[in-house]
Design a protein around this motif. Structure first.
Motif, mmCIF file in Angstrom:
data_model
loop_
_atom_site.group_PDB
_atom_site.id
_atom_site.type_symbol
_atom_site.label_atom_id
_atom_site.label_comp_id
_atom_site.label_asym_id
_atom_site.label_seq_id
_atom_site.Cartn_x
_atom_site.Cartn_y
_atom_site.Cartn_z
ATOM 1 N N THR A 65 -7.797 55.885 28.765
ATOM 2 C CA THR A 65 -6.822 56.637 27.796
ATOM 3 C C THR A 65 -7.867 56.354 26.298
ATOM 4 O OG1 THR A 65 -4.927 56.181 28.687
ATOM 5 C CG2 THR A 65 -4.969 56.904 26.269
ATOM 6 N N LEU B 6 -5.902 63.386 27.270
ATOM 7 C CA LEU B 6 -5.753 62.880 28.767
ATOM 8 C C LEU B 6 -4.429 63.051 29.087
ATOM 9 C CD1 LEU B 6 -7.189 61.027 30.739
ATOM 10 C CD2 LEU B 6 -5.670 59.214 30.016
ATOM 11 N N THR C 191 3.843 71.016 27.513
ATOM 12 C CA THR C 191 3.247 69.641 27.491
ATOM 13 C C THR C 191 3.866 69.025 26.363
ATOM 14 O OG1 THR C 191 1.315 70.599 28.023
ATOM 15 C CG2 THR C 191 1.283 68.329 26.987
ATOM 16 N N LEU D 8 6.405 53.838 29.858
ATOM 17 C CA LEU D 8 5.498 55.032 30.086
ATOM 18 C C LEU D 8 5.475 55.649 31.265
ATOM 19 C CD1 LEU D 8 1.647 54.731 29.253
ATOM 20 C CD2 LEU D 8 2.151 55.611 31.323
ATOM 21 N N THR E 70 6.597 59.440 32.166
ATOM 22 C CA THR E 70 5.703 60.250 33.085
ATOM 23 C C THR E 70 6.314 60.862 34.379
ATOM 24 O OG1 THR E 70 3.900 58.750 32.470
ATOM 25 C CG2 THR E 70 3.366 60.179 34.240
ATOM 26 N N ASP F 26 3.715 68.775 31.558
ATOM 27 C CA ASP F 26 2.840 67.854 31.507
ATOM 28 C C ASP F 26 2.892 67.020 30.465
ATOM 29 O OD1 ASP F 26 0.961 68.861 33.503
ATOM 30 O OD2 ASP F 26 0.592 70.651 32.389
ATOM 31 N N LEU F 27 2.262 65.736 30.449
ATOM 32 C CA LEU F 27 2.358 64.734 29.484
ATOM 33 C C LEU F 27 0.912 64.230 29.097
ATOM 34 C CD1 LEU F 27 4.583 62.839 28.432
ATOM 35 C CD2 LEU F 27 3.648 61.255 29.999
ATOM 36 N N LEU F 28 0.642 64.088 27.885
ATOM 37 C CA LEU F 28 -0.529 63.826 27.363
ATOM 38 C C LEU F 28 -0.271 62.404 26.622
ATOM 39 C CD1 LEU F 28 -1.681 66.786 24.876
ATOM 40 C CD2 LEU F 28 -2.836 65.718 26.879
ATOM 41 N N ILE F 29 -1.248 61.636 26.978
ATOM 42 C CA ILE F 29 -0.859 60.420 26.465
ATOM 43 C C ILE F 29 -1.915 59.762 25.663
ATOM 44 C CG2 ILE F 29 -1.974 59.415 28.604
ATOM 45 C CD1 ILE F 29 -0.612 56.829 28.256
ATOM 46 N N SER F 30 -1.546 58.989 24.449
ATOM 47 C CA SER F 30 -2.437 58.556 23.416
ATOM 48 C C SER F 30 -2.090 57.530 22.698
ATOM 49 C CB SER F 30 -2.798 59.870 22.548
ATOM 50 O OG SER F 30 -3.445 59.360 21.328
ATOM 51 N N PHE F 31 -3.032 56.601 22.569
ATOM 52 C CA PHE F 31 -2.677 55.338 21.770
ATOM 53 C C PHE F 31 -3.002 55.371 20.179
ATOM 54 C CE2 PHE F 31 -4.017 53.289 25.738
ATOM 55 C CZ PHE F 31 -2.600 52.959 26.315
ATOM 56 N N LYS G 206 -0.929 71.765 21.073
ATOM 57 C CA LYS G 206 -1.325 70.841 22.342
ATOM 58 C C LYS G 206 -0.162 70.447 23.071
ATOM 59 C CE LYS G 206 -4.577 68.104 20.414
ATOM 60 N NZ LYS G 206 -5.631 67.090 20.343
#
Lengths: 354, 354
Positions: free
Chosen positions: A92, A102, B64, B88, B92, B101-106, B122
């Motif tokens: 990620t 991602l 998304t 998480l 998901t 859909d799943l976007l993941i971000s820190f 997005k």
DNA sequence: CTGAAAGCGCTTACAG
DNA sequence: CTGAAAGCGCTTACAG
């Protein structure tokens, strides 16, 4: 106009064409500096962001990678091997650093994931992650390749599977562990883990183990290799109870994963076998839990940060059309207390709880 | 035509207009059954998938969701609190189940995430996850609300922050823990965790703790509340050493998270204080490690599966324009060995290693 | 350096 | 039930 401003709105306010706005915001060198500044100021003021769908449609890309985790279908609803979670974090971050979004998804190997993400332009490429039965997935990988979908997978390298693979030096790691145990005087080392082509990473670890034994003039005892289909604590526990019940003598356990090792230690503890004095235990992965286990678990560190960067980097280069190659990352022995210190067995104090 | 077939290709082969193809593939009831079947067969044959960018652009949505994890910036590159990893996973799955859909971000709380995902199309909405300084994030949440970005966050409920929150019953959970400890005869219970508005979840747990004390006719001793800024094993370890060094007497530790509790147990073990005989320890979260700790940790189970479903479901309803509300999920006491059994202290056998 | 125009691949009113 | 057409919001040759 909250969140709805388009490049036309900006163009109107800036007194230029929409095309110029697009150029300015994409950093084209063709645009006059002063014009660009004006446009950027207005864009900021209007909280403008480029519409990704429009941009992607036009550019025929998505700026997105998809991470597909193949999980053990038998596992509980939320549990994932911590090693893969660590990889997930690294991927990620690496993906973000490279300016890509991602998508993440859990997949069963049986599903039709292979034809979806790329064809639909949801993602420019795929990262495949997870212990799965590699023989079963071969067909899907071939189809991905046929379709021209860029993808990389984490796992065994050079196992004849289609596509690019990045993985750690499983054979070298297995050898290092067994060499270490031999050095500490252990002679009857049980190997906990599926040593079959269904699970090539574990197989490579087992091969390294056998190579170290052979180099020391020992042969591997079949009775000491215990299949463990899944890489879970529970399976490690059960397999170790089975090993103890079988009555085969052993003074060490080389578990093919940390979770298996932790389960093994629980079984040993319950049966009153002291770790490491009676039985040394070593794992593989260096998940966070390894350090906190009691006793702390000796294991092989796979550097997930580097692995994640490598996966993302390789995939992006593949997407750009560059030629990319398989890669093997070194694994590093992390010595903690579960393997003992090499002094004579049976005389150490029992370990206090961690 | 690998991965490049468009609806026009299908229309041509099926002898219909492109519009009919689009209708057929979207499941419109307007299309003749036989026509639909023909179109679907051709689509399958050509490995056709709808181009998401085009479809999304036209429909003005993304299908998304974005999951933003706010991590402790001080933490190591790959470590995340296992509780959030569990969330998480649940999110998901829930997201996939709902066809998104799943976007993941820190994210760092300091970054400009708030204006990005929604405006650029997005993602249709955001899920915010992670202990962070809630006071610091308030401004961003307000802006999200202003912009009309749908979002839900996991955390303290009814703390006056903007937006919809879903969280567990932290106060009730805290009360349950302390009631249990009191029932077992513990009288001097240290609370490990930041009890300030910066960390409202911990604060609620602390309030529940104090409420249970008050109900039992006891007052809470300030010297027994130890701030622990981050929720990590290391912090729990250090804080507990500090507590021991301060010389304050205590016979139990209520740690505001499992990680803190595990660190506390390590500190107690090193100083030769037996758990649970001398000191009972209880955590919060029920991360997988809790069961494997030695001794196994008594804690409060937050059901991440339900939480994940609730978050996704609430967010999707919000996106559809429905009115949604904050929700509090029950937390359930999971009794293991670290809290003892209520028999007189000092006479139990030491715990074998797990 | 800038603008007018085409076009990415869909979805969906509108008309029949 | 089906088709012709407009349009979602961009990017980028092409022409100047």
């Amino acid at each position: 106009m909250k969140g709805k401003a388009t490049s036309f709105d900006i163009a109107y306010r800036a007194g230029v064409s929409q095309a110029t706005v697009s150029r300015a915001l994409r950093g084209s060198p063709l645009v006059n500096e002063e014009t660009r500044r004006r446009i950027e100021a207005i864009a900021r003021e209007l909280h403008y962001t480029v519409d990704k769908n429009a941009s992607n449609l036009r550019r025929q890309r998505s700026g997105t990678l998809a991470l597909l985790l193949f999980e053990d279908p038998t596992s509980d609803g939320s549990l994932i091997n911590p090693f893969f979670l660590s990889m997930l974090g690294a991927i990620t971050r690496a993906s973000a650093r490279q300016g890509h979004d991602l998508l993440i998804s859990f997949q069963q190997l049986s599903h039709d994931w292979h034809a979806d993400y790329h064809d639909s332009h949801k993602a420019d490429g795929l990262i495949l992650l997870g212990y799965g039965d590699y023989l079963a997935s071969r067909g899907k990988l071939e189809r991905l390749e046929e379709q021209g979908t860029p993808f990389v997978r984490w796992g065994a390298v050079d196992d004849g599977q289609p596509g690019i693979a990045i993985g750690c030096d499983n054979a070298g790691g297995g050898r290092a562990i067994t060499e270490h145990l031999l050095r500490l005087g252990r002679r009857r080392i049980a190997f906990l883990g599926d040593a079959s082509p269904h699970c090539p990473e574990f197989l490579d670890r087992y091969r390294g183990h056998c190579a170290a034994l052979a180099a020391a003039g020992q042969t591997s005892d079949q009775a000491l290799q215990i299949d463990a289909a899944d890489s879970t604590e529970e399976v490690g526990y059960t397999a170790t109870l089975g090993l103890l019940d079988a009555g085969t003598a052993f003074d060490a356990i080389f578990a093919a994963s940390d979770l298996l090792a932790i389960g093994a230690m629980r079984a040993l503890g319950e049966r009153g076998r002291r770790v490491p004095d009676e039985i040394a235990v070593v794992g593989f992965d260096d998940i966070p839990l390894a350090r906190l286990a009691s006793p702390p678990l000796t294991t092989l560190l796979q550097d997930t940060k580097i692995a994640g960067e490598m996966l993302v980097d390789t995939l992006l280069r593949q997407i750009r059309g560059e030629t990319v190659h398989n890669q093997v990352l070194p694994a590093q022995l992390v010595i903690r207390r579960s393997c003992g210190t090499g002094r004579a067995a049976e005389d150490g104090p029992p370990d206090p709880a961690a």
